[in-house]
Design an enzyme around this catalytic site. Structure first.
Site, PDB file in Angstrom:
ATOM      1  N   GLY A  12      24.153 107.810  40.644  1.00  0.00           N
ATOM      2  CA  GLY A  12      23.094 108.715  41.061  1.00  0.00           C
ATOM      3  C   GLY A  12      23.662 110.029  41.548  1.00  0.00           C
ATOM      4  O   GLY A  12      24.813 110.364  41.274  1.00  0.00           O
ATOM      5  N   CYS A  13      22.864 110.774  42.277  1.00  0.00           N
ATOM      6  CA  CYS A  13      23.269 112.088  42.780  1.00  0.00           C
ATOM      7  C   CYS A  13      24.589 111.973  43.540  1.00  0.00           C
ATOM      8  O   CYS A  13      24.742 111.139  44.430  1.00  0.00           O
ATOM      9  CB  CYS A  13      22.181 112.640  43.696  1.00  0.00           C
ATOM     10  SG  CYS A  13      22.612 114.212  44.462  1.00  0.00           S
ATOM     11  N   PHE A  14      25.537 112.826  43.173  1.00  0.00           N
ATOM     12  CA  PHE A  14      26.862 112.701  43.779  1.00  0.00           C
ATOM     13  C   PHE A  14      26.920 113.096  45.241  1.00  0.00           C
ATOM     14  O   PHE A  14      27.847 112.735  45.948  1.00  0.00           O
ATOM     15  CB  PHE A  14      27.943 113.401  42.968  1.00  0.00           C
ATOM     16  CG  PHE A  14      27.674 114.796  42.451  1.00  0.00           C
ATOM     17  CD1 PHE A  14      26.911 115.725  43.131  1.00  0.00           C
ATOM     18  CD2 PHE A  14      28.237 115.190  41.247  1.00  0.00           C
ATOM     19  CE1 PHE A  14      26.705 117.008  42.638  1.00  0.00           C
ATOM     20  CE2 PHE A  14      28.049 116.463  40.737  1.00  0.00           C
ATOM     21  CZ  PHE A  14      27.277 117.375  41.436  1.00  0.00           C
TER      22      PHE A  14
END
Length: 169
Positions: A12-14
């Site tokens: 997912g979003c880093f």
């Protein structure tokens, strides 16, 4: 640095991944970036096929790859294909990029334990692939939640989450 090891994970979003993983015992450094896609020198606005990922440098005398993976599976949902929270698309897929055969073996074993545990309601869809080139993301994405503590994240540790080995299930 010669005694340190490297891991590359996408979940997912880093931003949220980095914020939680960098605080783990034995983690020496982290950086966010892109990997597994079609173009060289990807950017936030142009990274076709790449996953938002985190590169982790860790001290194997203080932690091991299995422990990092167990935490990885605790802080993101590995049962949703190409999605974490409100983020949808292949950039937000769950994928383990292994750097050697030992990491591949440990990744597959850990996934089998997660599936057998019943801790998640569905089957793990996390891909396991050889680590291609890792492209560091732009400076504004590095340590984002450290600079913006109220910024967006869809990652969180789940209290009481403990992954048993299959023999213990």
């Amino acid at each position: 640095m010669s005694d340190h090891k490297r891991a590359v994970l996408a979940g997912g979003c880093f931003w949220g991944m980095q914020d939680l993983i960098r605080k783990q015992p034995g983690v020496v450094s982290t950086r966010v970036g892109y990997t597994g896609g079609q173009n060289d020198h990807p950017t936030y606005r142009n990274h076709p096929g790449h996953a938002e990922a985190i590169e982790i440098v860790y001290d194997p005398a203080q932690t091991d790859y299995r422990a990092l993976l167990e935490f990885f599976f605790q802080i993101h949902d590995p049962t949703t294909k190409n999605r974490q929270g409100n983020d949808v698309g292949t950039s937000y897929r769950s994928e383990i990029f292994y750097v050697d055969d030992e990491q591949r073996r440990i990744a597959l074993d850990t996934i089998a334990d997660v599936d057998a545990s019943g801790l998640w309601p569905g089957k793990v869809v996390t891909d396991v692939s050889p680590a291609p080139e890792f492209w560091e993301a732009e400076p504004e994405h590095q340590d984002y939640l450290e600079r913006y503590p109220s910024g967006y994240t869809c990652h969180f540790p789940r209290p009481g989450w403990k992954l048993p080995k299959r023999a213990e299930v």
